[in-house]
Design a protein around this motif. Sequence first.
Motif, short mmCIF file in Angstrom:
data_model
loop_
_atom_site.label_atom_id
_atom_site.label_comp_id
_atom_site.label_asym_id
_atom_site.label_seq_id
_atom_site.Cartn_x
_atom_site.Cartn_y
_atom_site.Cartn_z
N GLY A 1 0.75 -1.05 -0.24
CA GLY A 1 -0.19 0.13 0.02
C GLY A 1 0.82 1.30 0.10
O GLY A 1 2.03 1.14 0.07
N ASP A 2 0.16 2.29 -0.08
CA ASP A 2 0.86 3.60 -0.36
C ASP A 2 0.45 4.39 1.24
O ASP A 2 -0.70 4.61 1.41
N GLY A 3 1.76 4.91 1.79
CA GLY A 3 1.28 5.68 2.97
C GLY A 3 1.61 7.24 2.63
O GLY A 3 2.29 7.76 2.01
N ILE A 4 0.49 8.00 3.21
CA ILE A 4 0.32 9.34 2.79
C ILE A 4 0.48 10.18 4.13
O ILE A 4 -0.50 9.89 5.25
N ASN A 5 1.13 11.24 4.29
CA ASN A 5 1.13 11.87 5.33
C ASN A 5 -0.30 12.91 5.40
O ASN A 5 -0.50 13.58 4.53
N CYS A 6 -1.08 12.38 6.50
CA CYS A 6 -2.47 13.25 6.44
C CYS A 6 -2.68 14.12 7.40
O CYS A 6 -3.76 14.42 7.74
N ARG A 7 -1.64 14.65 8.04
CA ARG A 7 -1.72 15.39 9.27
C ARG A 7 -2.50 16.74 8.92
O ARG A 7 -3.64 17.27 9.64
N ASP A 8 -2.18 17.56 7.63
CA ASP A 8 -3.17 18.65 7.33
C ASP A 8 -4.51 18.36 7.03
O ASP A 8 -5.40 19.24 7.35
N LEU A 9 -4.74 17.28 6.59
CA LEU A 9 -6.22 16.96 6.27
C LEU A 9 -6.99 16.54 7.59
O LEU A 9 -8.05 16.66 7.57
N LEU A 10 -6.53 15.80 8.15
CA LEU A 10 -7.06 15.12 9.43
C LEU A 10 -7.59 16.15 10.57
O LEU A 10 -6.75 16.93 10.88
N HIS A 11 -9.04 15.98 10.81
CA HIS A 11 -9.15 16.92 12.10
C HIS A 11 -8.47 16.57 13.50
O HIS A 11 -8.25 15.25 13.58
N PRO A 12 -7.99 17.56 14.01
CA PRO A 12 -7.09 17.48 15.37
C PRO A 12 -7.85 16.56 16.50
O PRO A 12 -7.19 16.10 17.17
N SER A 13 -9.05 16.40 16.35
CA SER A 13 -9.81 15.68 17.29
C SER A 13 -9.47 14.09 17.31
O SER A 13 -9.67 13.61 18.38
N TYR A 14 -8.85 13.53 16.16
CA TYR A 14 -8.90 12.22 16.12
C TYR A 14 -7.47 12.03 16.88
O TYR A 14 -7.34 10.97 17.80
N THR B 1 -12.09 14.92 7.77
CA THR B 1 -12.37 16.39 7.97
C THR B 1 -13.25 16.88 9.07
O THR B 1 -13.00 17.75 9.77
N ALA B 2 -13.94 15.92 9.25
CA ALA B 2 -15.05 16.03 10.23
C ALA B 2 -14.59 15.76 11.59
O ALA B 2 -13.67 14.83 11.92
N PRO B 3 -15.08 16.37 12.73
CA PRO B 3 -14.63 15.89 14.12
C PRO B 3 -14.76 14.51 14.34
O PRO B 3 -16.06 13.91 13.96
#
Length: 369
Positions: A275-288, A315-317
Amino acid sequence: MEEYGTDRVKVFLAGDPLAGYFVERKDLHAACLIRAARRRGIDGPRLDAVTDCEGEPWLRLGLDDKVAYFKQGRLIVGPPGVGREDCRHINGMLVPVTNHKQVSKDLFTILGFPVPEGRLFRAENEEDAIAYCRGLGGPICIKSNGRGKGTDVFPNLSEEAHWRRAFRQVTARGRVVLVERSWAGAAVRFHYIHPRVAGVRMDLPANVDGDGVSTIGQLIQAKNMEKVRRTGHVPIAIDDDLMFHLERLGLGLDHVPPEGVRLFLRSVSNGYRGGDGINCRDLLHPSYVEKIEGLCNAIAGLRVTAVDTKILDPTAPAADGNYVVLEANSSPGMVPFHFPWQGEPQDVAGALMDALLLPDWAAPAPIVA
């Protein structure tokens, strides 16, 4: 080192013989930790390689208040100066919990976190398992209760023939099968190093992009060359699982995908499965991140883990109905964070070294025979 002779890995190694030794033995995880240790002044006899009884290399870190041994994500610690046989896993008695997927889910439920509905079945109870699949309704995930690295995991199965085939494939290598409701959404892994999440990534299943000319087999070969060059990690293997997935789609390796069409080659999202690993920090809602830190910090003695989730809308809480916690891993790898397919690297190895250098972070009790 030709197999790992990628531009990014060559730059990363920067002439480090010890790191190169581990890369040649297919442990780029240890090489990441070596580079992190050197950046923190750990060198010379405090940083070396030892082998076990099978000749497998372990990285040895001699620290002020402890010794640590590391191999392929597995970290064990002991009092200063002791050998590997006198050390224990960094997570101690929690390792059997994380190795048992249903027990982990039971623990997550007790702590108030959402998990997929599911049950365990033994090999001789196939008919009961199939009846349970019918009762769940919707797509089903059938997987091993204990194996890791995405092995023997079959999500998104909707037909009884596929349930039976997956069940029998899992039981061929173990007697216990976990049958659960399959969740849609993004596969997001949180790499936790007590007390914080050190890395977050989204995993896409192994895939190729059609050009209207090349077959699936040719596209896999080209993608693998690019994966090795960019990530130094596991390429896409053409195995029974991949062929099973293509069969469900009515395709074979000689099929030519149209130009611009992305074709997923597995249902499971895992770097060890191509699989392909993607840095998703900027996409992910910080609540996760807050949720996963709360979960891990609520488990006394948990020091290092990777928590796998499925999130419908990253992107949602974080809220029930938008995500589930699938499982945890006591010996997670670091390579996909340092060499992502897409996005900036995340220094998980550096976070682990910083934690190991804390005097009260993992000072182990003496081993009692």
